[in-house]
Scaffold this active site. Structure first.
Site, short mmCIF file in Angstrom:
data_model
loop_
_atom_site.label_atom_id
_atom_site.label_comp_id
_atom_site.label_asym_id
_atom_site.label_seq_id
_atom_site.Cartn_x
_atom_site.Cartn_y
_atom_site.Cartn_z
CG ASP A 1 3.09 -3.27 -9.48
OD1 ASP A 1 2.93 -2.73 -8.42
OD2 ASP A 1 3.04 -3.76 -9.69
CG ASN B 1 -1.90 -6.93 -1.38
OD1 ASN B 1 -2.58 -6.16 -2.61
ND2 ASN B 1 -0.55 -6.87 -2.13
C1 FPP Z 1 0.78 -1.61 -5.18
O1 FPP Z 1 2.33 -1.25 -4.96
C2 FPP Z 1 -0.47 -1.29 -5.00
C3 FPP Z 1 -1.05 -1.69 -4.08
C4 FPP Z 1 -0.74 -2.86 -2.57
C5 FPP Z 1 -2.24 -0.62 -3.16
C6 FPP Z 1 -3.19 -0.16 -4.57
C7 FPP Z 1 -3.61 1.28 -2.88
C8 FPP Z 1 -3.47 2.09 -3.55
C9 FPP Z 1 -3.52 3.02 -5.01
C10 FPP Z 1 -3.82 3.16 -2.38
C11 FPP Z 1 -5.16 3.19 -1.48
C12 FPP Z 1 -6.34 2.48 -2.45
C13 FPP Z 1 -7.95 3.51 -2.30
C14 FPP Z 1 -9.14 2.86 -3.55
C15 FPP Z 1 -7.70 4.40 -1.41
P1 FPP Z 1 2.95 -1.40 -4.26
O2 FPP Z 1 2.80 -1.59 -2.94
O3 FPP Z 1 3.53 -3.76 -4.33
O4 FPP Z 1 4.52 -1.10 -4.86
P2 FPP Z 1 6.18 -1.58 -5.32
O5 FPP Z 1 5.70 -2.70 -5.99
O6 FPP Z 1 6.45 -1.06 -5.53
O7 FPP Z 1 6.45 -2.08 -3.73
#
Ligand code: FPP
Length: 246
Positions: free
Chosen positions: A20, A68
């Site tokens: 996250d 998501n």
């Molecule tokens: C949360 O950050 C992360 C995600 C929703 C997705 C995780 C994805 C990756 C690490 C990249 C792609 C994955 C692979 C396996 C190649 P957020 O967007 O919710 O962050 P925030 O809470 O700060 O907005």
């Protein structure tokens, strides 16, 4: 001495991570959310490699939740493109490190390109035995439980045979140990529908670092915290101590 030069005394057999904070990492740098996800995807390689080095047998990463889909379509597209890129670029590394790739979640609902890339990577890595990397994609703990119950009903399993073990065998993680430890980055302190059944006795570790900043040193700090936890599984501390000395 740097934390990563020493190996924590006790390591999880199964480590699960909620990656996250990509968006906030980008925002803090005046970058677009997509840049945060790109940096997050880069970090997947770092953490997978470090877990492999530490000989952690199972690693589960929450890459895309059932919730998501509520994000803007452009952001969803970025995440799926990063997934395809990761599978293409990192497949040789997974092979070289003898890592078996698995998925948990409703993969059949992912776009065709990602399903194709996944099924290729799953096939290529299927005989690797050094570590299992579970990518949670279109995953939700509640929907996993509903799916398991439906399968049990469909198979006509007798009421008395529906035990905790039976339910566990109908989850995506069937045959794998439950996560000993769940790490969530970015300072948020909740499970967000992650491995709800499997995490019943997991140690929960919350790191303040945003996922792109959660490097090998941060991982070691979290694992040191895990190693310091006293796991009791419902027993008294005296029972746990006598168990160890028996
Ligand atoms: C949360 O950050 C992360 C995600 C929703 C997705 C995780 C994805 C990756 C690490 C990249 C792609 C994955 C692979 C396996 C190649 P957020 O967007 O919710 O962050 P925030 O809470 O700060 O907005």
């Amino acid at each position: 001495m740097l934390a990563q030069n020493t190996v924590p005394a006790v390591l999880p057999r199964h480590l699960a991570i909620i990656m996250d904070g990509n968006g906030r990492w980008a925002q803090a740098r005046g970058l677009a959310r997509s840049d945060g996800h790109r940096a997050g995807a880069e970090n997947v390689r770092t953490i997978v490699t470090e877990c492999r080095k530490l000989a952690i047998p199972y690693l589960t990463l929450y890459a895309f939740s059932t919730e998501n889909w509520k994000r803007p379509q452009t952001e969803i597209s970025v995440l799926f493109t990063l997934l395809s890129d990761f599978l293409r670029k990192e497949l040789p590394l997974l092979q070289a490190q003898k890592i078996r790739l698995q998925t948990i979640g409703q993969i059949e609902e992912l776009p065709f390109a990602q399903r194709t890339a996944l099924s290729h990577a799953l096939h290529v890595t299927k005989d690797n035995t050094a570590m299992t990397l579970n990518l949670a994609l279109n995953y939700g703990g509640r929907s996993e439980l509903v799916r398991a119950v439906r399968a049990i009903v469909h198979e006509g399993i007798e009421e008395e045979a529906i035990t905790e073990e039976c339910l566990a065998q109908h989850l995506y993680t069937a045959g794998q140990p439950d996560p000993d430890c769940v790490i969530r980055t970015s300072g948020e302190q909740r499970l967000s529908n992650y491995l709800l059944f499997q995490s019943a006795y997991s140690e929960l570790i919350f790191s303040q670092a945003y996922w792109p900043d959660f490097d090998a040193a941060q991982l070691h700090m979290a694992l040191e915290e895990y190693a310091g936890r006293k796991r009791r599984f419902g027993k008294t501390q005296e029972q746990v101590v006598s168990c160890v000395t028996d």
